[in-house]
Write an enzyme that holds these catalytic residues in place. Structure first.
Site, PDB file in Angstrom:
ATOM      1  N   GLY A 291      12.998   5.060 -13.712  1.00  0.00           N
ATOM      2  CA  GLY A 291      11.734   4.334 -13.566  1.00  0.00           C
ATOM      3  C   GLY A 291      10.588   5.278 -13.876  1.00  0.00           C
ATOM      4  O   GLY A 291       9.978   5.250 -14.949  1.00  0.00           O
ATOM      5  N   ARG A 329       0.064   7.733  -3.003  1.00  0.00           N
ATOM      6  CA  ARG A 329       1.081   8.791  -2.925  1.00  0.00           C
ATOM      7  C   ARG A 329       0.600  10.083  -2.264  1.00  0.00           C
ATOM      8  O   ARG A 329       1.325  10.665  -1.463  1.00  0.00           O
ATOM      9  CB  ARG A 329       1.692   9.052  -4.303  1.00  0.00           C
ATOM     10  CG  ARG A 329       2.454   7.811  -4.837  1.00  0.00           C
ATOM     11  CD  ARG A 329       3.165   8.085  -6.152  1.00  0.00           C
ATOM     12  NE  ARG A 329       4.281   8.989  -6.004  1.00  0.00           N
ATOM     13  CZ  ARG A 329       4.268  10.258  -6.345  1.00  0.00           C
ATOM     14  NH1 ARG A 329       3.201  10.787  -6.919  1.00  0.00           N
ATOM     15  NH2 ARG A 329       5.327  11.021  -6.135  1.00  0.00           N
ATOM     16  N   CYS A 360     -11.897   4.543   4.159  1.00  0.00           N
ATOM     17  CA  CYS A 360     -12.226   5.086   5.478  1.00  0.00           C
ATOM     18  C   CYS A 360     -11.019   5.730   6.126  1.00  0.00           C
ATOM     19  O   CYS A 360     -10.473   5.234   7.113  1.00  0.00           O
ATOM     20  CB  CYS A 360     -12.775   3.989   6.360  1.00  0.00           C
ATOM     21  SG  CYS A 360     -14.357   3.459   5.754  1.00  0.00           S
ATOM     22  N   GLU A 361     -10.576   6.827   5.549  1.00  0.00           N
ATOM     23  CA  GLU A 361      -9.462   7.626   6.057  1.00  0.00           C
ATOM     24  C   GLU A 361      -9.732   9.048   5.592  1.00  0.00           C
ATOM     25  O   GLU A 361      -9.988   9.267   4.405  1.00  0.00           O
ATOM     26  CB  GLU A 361      -8.132   7.192   5.402  1.00  0.00           C
ATOM     27  CG  GLU A 361      -7.522   5.921   5.903  1.00  0.00           C
ATOM     28  CD  GLU A 361      -6.814   6.074   7.229  1.00  0.00           C
ATOM     29  OE1 GLU A 361      -6.460   7.205   7.605  1.00  0.00           O
ATOM     30  OE2 GLU A 361      -6.649   5.044   7.904  1.00  0.00           O
TER      31      GLU A 361
HETATM   32  C1  LIG Z   1      13.628   3.813  -7.190  1.00  0.00           C
HETATM   33  C2  LIG Z   1      14.940   3.582  -7.764  1.00  0.00           C
HETATM   34  C3  LIG Z   1      15.198   3.927  -9.094  1.00  0.00           C
HETATM   35  C4  LIG Z   1      14.187   4.629  -9.965  1.00  0.00           C
HETATM   36  O1  LIG Z   1      13.878   5.912  -9.502  1.00  0.00           O
HETATM   37  P1  LIG Z   1      12.883   6.839 -10.355  1.00  0.00           P
HETATM   38  O2  LIG Z   1      12.725   8.047  -9.503  1.00  0.00           O
HETATM   39  O3  LIG Z   1      11.616   6.080 -10.519  1.00  0.00           O
HETATM   40  O4  LIG Z   1      13.557   7.115 -11.648  1.00  0.00           O
HETATM   41  C5  LIG Z   1      16.427   3.601  -9.609  1.00  0.00           C
HETATM   42  N1  LIG Z   1      17.370   2.981  -8.867  1.00  0.00           N
HETATM   43  C6  LIG Z   1      17.157   2.644  -7.582  1.00  0.00           C
HETATM   44  C7  LIG Z   1      18.209   1.952  -6.826  1.00  0.00           C
HETATM   45  C8  LIG Z   1      15.935   2.926  -6.986  1.00  0.00           C
HETATM   46  O5  LIG Z   1      15.751   2.616  -5.709  1.00  0.00           O
END
Ligand SMILES: *Cc1c(COP(=O)(O)O)cnc(C)c1O
Length: 434
Positions: A291, A329, A360-361
């Site tokens: 991701g 994050r 406001c943090e």
């Molecule tokens: C979050 C997640 C991903 C992706 O992780 P990245 O660090 O964004 O590559 C893939 N598979 C599962 C099951 C996840 O929970």
């Protein structure tokens, strides 16, 4: 500040996708999420070039929770990747983008009955089962609908990938998956195999996030293959697929040595092929679920400086028009970012500052102790690498509207997600009886 993708210093002003940040700010206002489309495509190409084998089929499954919009679904579809969802909302958004549902996979540790029904009605490729109650729910729903659904089982393989505590998901007490060290797993397997409306394909794991050391993936492969063999001995040759999850590490700051996506994919394939031969095993298909590594560096957030402050204690603050509402994050797990005054790219970074948001943090700090050029009101601040878990984790805290997302490429900009209006934020809000 490290520059990524099509970022370019044009006479002191940063351009992305051939458009200056000053033009983007003028046209779309700030705060603004900017996505470098060419860099997303390049990252996908790297995975595609690296993650292929002559021994088994491969699939690259984009983890949509990193960033999800119709635009990203269009790109992921165009390049032939699969996509993964963990909620009904994500499934719905993916379907609304006209993404082929037979390339969708459903993850998550607590899928509701409605969500499981959606999976079956939408005709998705497979469900990644998390636990026994889910097996029973899937079997009940699928049998009522007279459908058979593909499924993998998520395993907790007990790996401690070297990453930040909060984004570690596969230790023995993780909420995700079934532990391979717990004998319950055999009962779970029996239940799955005996479920007539579930077509068991194999196993899934996800060992964490921001993983930089390939050894973690090798260790995961060893454990996954050994466990698959154990299961095959007990239940017959039923493990056809494995999914190794995501977690490939990206550069946020100088502390991070980013994983080369093509190289890492090739190494995983090589290790898999070697291990399968050594163990005299065969698999039909292997998947990964990246991701962050596809979208993180391709996304940036552009802010306008609204003020500066030097505290009595001697700390210099730059105030920007966004903050923890558009990037949680840093406040959530002390994530670090770089930054620059992007309309003053030729000025030397000279001041150690903390870039604070407008919420406001006290913890609403986007970048802590970082050197940037001398900032004045109206300057533009950019934080790179907000493309993953930025927009998707955004909130309306302090009723901050979620910023627009604009895709840029070859001198053209296209709004992918409109900025929320004040009206949008109160649309579900109604009066009560007094
Ligand atoms: C979050 C997640 C991903 C992706 O992780 P990245 O660090 O964004 O590559 C893939 N598979 C599962 C099951 C996840 O929970």
């Amino acid at each position: 500040m490290k520059l990524f993708g099509t970022m370019n210093n044009n006479n002191g002003i940063l351009e992305i996708g051939g458009i200056s940040v000053t033009d983007l700010a003028k046209q779309f206002k700030t705060p603004l999420y900017i996505m470098d489309q060419a860099l997303i495509e390049k990252n996908i190409e790297k995975y595609k070039n690296g993650f292929k084998s002559d021994l088994f089929k491969t699939a690259i499954v984009y983890a949509s929770k990193a960033f999800l919009s119709k635009g990203i679904c269009q790109i992921v579809d165009k390049y032939g990747l699969d996509i993964d969802a963990v909620s009904g909302g994500e499934l719905y958004a993916i379907k609304s983008s006209n993404f082929p549902m037979d390339r969708v996979h459903m993850d998550g540790n607590n899928k509701s009955l409605e969500e499981l029904e959606m999976c079956i009605d939408y005709g998705i490729d497979s469900i990644i089962i998390d636990n026994i109650p889910e097996v029973i729910n899937i079997q009940n729903i699928a049998s009522k609908k007279d459908k058979k659904i593909n499924a993998l089982l998520r395993l907790n393989i007990g790996i401690d990938a070297h990453t930040h505590e909060y984004i570690k998901t596969s230790k023995n007490n993780s909420k995700f998956g079934e532990s391979i060290y717990d004998n319950k797993i055999y009962k779970t397997m029996e239940t799955i195999i005996n479920s007539k409306n579930i077509n068991f394909l194999g196993f899934h794991c996800h060992i964490g996030s921001q993983i930089f050391d390939m050894k973690s993936f090798y260790e995961a492969i060893d454990i996954m293959l050994d466990f698959s063999q154990k299961i095959s001995l007990k239940f017959g040759n039923i493990v056809k697929e494995i999914n190794l999850g995501g977690g490939f590490g990206v550069y946020y700051t100088e502390k991070d040595v980013a994983v080369d996506l093509e190289e890492a994919s090739k190494l995983i394939i090589k290790y898999l092929e070697k291990s399968l031969k050594e163990k005299s095993m065969e698999l039909e298909k292997v998947s990964i679920e990246p991701g962050r590594s596809i979208v993180a560096n391709a996304g940036s957030t552009l802010y306008t400086v609204g003020g500066t402050k030097e505290t009595y204690g001697g700390l210099k603050y730059i105030f920007v028009d966004g903050g923890m509402a558009d990037n949680i994050r840093p406040a959530l797990y002390q994530a670090e970012y770089e930054a620059a005054i992007v309309n003053k790219m030729n000025e030397e970074p000279s001041e150690d500052v903390s870039i604070a948001g407008k919420c406001c943090e006290s913890g609403d700090i986007v970048v802590k102790n970082y050197k940037i050029a001398k900032a004045e009101i109206g300057d533009l601040v950019l934080t790179p690498t907000t493309g993953a878990y930025g927009h998707t984790m955004a909130s309306n805290y302090n009723k901050c509207p979620i910023p627009a997302v604009v895709f840029v490429k070859d001198g053209k900009a296209k709004i992918s997600i409109k900025r929320q209006s004040y009206e949008d934020m109160i649309i579900n809000d109604d009066f009560i009886e007094l």
